[in-house]
Design a protein around this motif. Sequence first.
Motif, PDB file in Angstrom:
ATOM      1  N   GLN A  90     -52.550  39.801  58.427  1.00  0.00           N
ATOM      2  CA  GLN A  90     -52.592  39.997  59.868  1.00  0.00           C
ATOM      3  C   GLN A  90     -51.788  41.230  60.269  1.00  0.00           C
ATOM      4  N   SER A  91     -50.642  41.431  59.634  1.00  0.00           N
ATOM      5  CA  SER A  91     -49.833  42.616  59.926  1.00  0.00           C
ATOM      6  C   SER A  91     -50.580  43.885  59.553  1.00  0.00           C
ATOM      7  N   VAL A  92     -51.274  43.852  58.422  1.00  0.00           N
ATOM      8  CA  VAL A  92     -52.058  45.017  58.004  1.00  0.00           C
ATOM      9  C   VAL A  92     -53.175  45.301  59.007  1.00  0.00           C
ATOM     10  N   THR A  93     -53.826  44.245  59.497  1.00  0.00           N
ATOM     11  CA  THR A  93     -54.892  44.420  60.482  1.00  0.00           C
ATOM     12  C   THR A  93     -54.353  45.021  61.783  1.00  0.00           C
ATOM     13  N   THR A  94     -53.202  44.522  62.234  1.00  0.00           N
ATOM     14  CA  THR A  94     -52.588  45.065  63.448  1.00  0.00           C
ATOM     15  C   THR A  94     -52.225  46.535  63.277  1.00  0.00           C
ATOM     16  N   TYR A  95     -51.665  46.847  62.139  1.00  0.00           N
ATOM     17  CA  TYR A  95     -51.305  48.251  61.872  1.00  0.00           C
ATOM     18  C   TYR A  95     -52.546  49.132  61.873  1.00  0.00           C
ATOM     19  N   ASN A  96     -53.605  48.683  61.222  1.00  0.00           N
ATOM     20  CA  ASN A  96     -54.827  49.484  61.178  1.00  0.00           C
ATOM     21  C   ASN A  96     -55.420  49.674  62.566  1.00  0.00           C
ATOM     22  N   LEU A 102     -54.777  55.320  67.789  1.00  0.00           N
ATOM     23  CA  LEU A 102     -54.129  56.621  67.927  1.00  0.00           C
ATOM     24  C   LEU A 102     -54.968  57.735  67.332  1.00  0.00           C
ATOM     25  N   LYS A 103     -55.731  57.427  66.302  1.00  0.00           N
ATOM     26  CA  LYS A 103     -56.491  58.465  65.599  1.00  0.00           C
ATOM     27  C   LYS A 103     -57.819  58.750  66.267  1.00  0.00           C
ATOM     28  N   TYR A 104     -58.538  57.686  66.656  1.00  0.00           N
ATOM     29  CA  TYR A 104     -59.897  57.873  67.153  1.00  0.00           C
ATOM     30  C   TYR A 104     -59.995  57.750  68.671  1.00  0.00           C
ATOM     31  N   PHE A 105     -59.041  57.079  69.322  1.00  0.00           N
ATOM     32  CA  PHE A 105     -59.101  56.919  70.771  1.00  0.00           C
ATOM     33  C   PHE A 105     -58.774  58.224  71.481  1.00  0.00           C
ATOM     34  N   ASN A 106     -58.217  59.169  70.760  1.00  0.00           N
ATOM     35  CA  ASN A 106     -57.856  60.446  71.362  1.00  0.00           C
ATOM     36  C   ASN A 106     -59.064  61.311  71.681  1.00  0.00           C
ATOM     37  N   THR A 107     -60.219  60.990  71.138  1.00  0.00           N
ATOM     38  CA  THR A 107     -61.427  61.769  71.421  1.00  0.00           C
ATOM     39  C   THR A 107     -61.996  61.311  72.755  1.00  0.00           C
TER      40      THR A 107
END
Length: 300
Positions: A90-96, A102-107
């Motif tokens: 679950q922590s890995v999913t939240t991090y991803n 941050l990576k793709y929402f900036n477009t």
Amino acid sequence: MKKFLKTLSVALASGAATLAMAVPAHAQFGGIVLDPTQSAHAVQQIYNEDKSLLNQAQQIASGSQRNLTLIEQLKQDVAIAQTALNTYQQSVTTYNTIFNNLKYFNTKQIWHTAENALLHGSVQNTYGETAGLQAQMNGQSQNSSLVWKIMNLAISGTSSSFWSQEVVGNSQRLSTLAHIEAMDAASSQCLAASGAYQASRTANLQANTALNTSVYDTSNNTNSEVEQLNLLNMQNAQRMEEEHAQGQLHACMAAQAAVTNMDKRNEASLTLNDANYKITQQANNPAYLGNSSQTWTTYY
């Protein structure tokens, strides 16, 4: 297992007791002679073996119990490990999720739309007949009533004798005066609302531009969860103010429509009143020729 050990122990003890009660005997007719000392040693050895077997059985039983406890503990450890694994996943999913935001929402450029420019009215003022109207429409003046008064023809019939015999609700003059006064009020209000809207757009242009810049910013600082929530709150506040301003403009449009309907209603009422007056006058004062029919009496 315990029942078997008890049975074996009883059998061995019985045999030992039987051998212990045996009495010495002499050989008869060349038979075998029983030695009591050897018998006692045999009984003691059997007793010791019985005790050893009992101890071994107890150890086996104790070992089985320990094995059972270890299995239960192992099951609990496996369950705890599974819970820890789920938490990690679950922590890995939240991090991803955060990373992808941050990576793709900036477009965001595909969402960007140009804001409509403020429309500034330009009014011709040749002889001063529209003095102040252009400034009022563009939100640069607060004299909407005065501007409206300058542009319209004043009423000259203001003497007391002109209105003294008029009855409210039964006077064409008063109805026309009411229509003029309603138009003055609604039109002045609409000019004021239009000017206020233009003024507010100009005053808030810098804030709206800053908000628009933050919304379409592609840096990580403005794309965190807290920052995005703040931007949403500001957008909702700005939208609410815009809706209030639009509501004032819509109220002006409704007032203008009511005034227009008032004009049409007065025209229809005047037509009916004229028809009724003609019919009444013709009935009370016939104007047809002598020895002729009454065809002209109902003609209007």
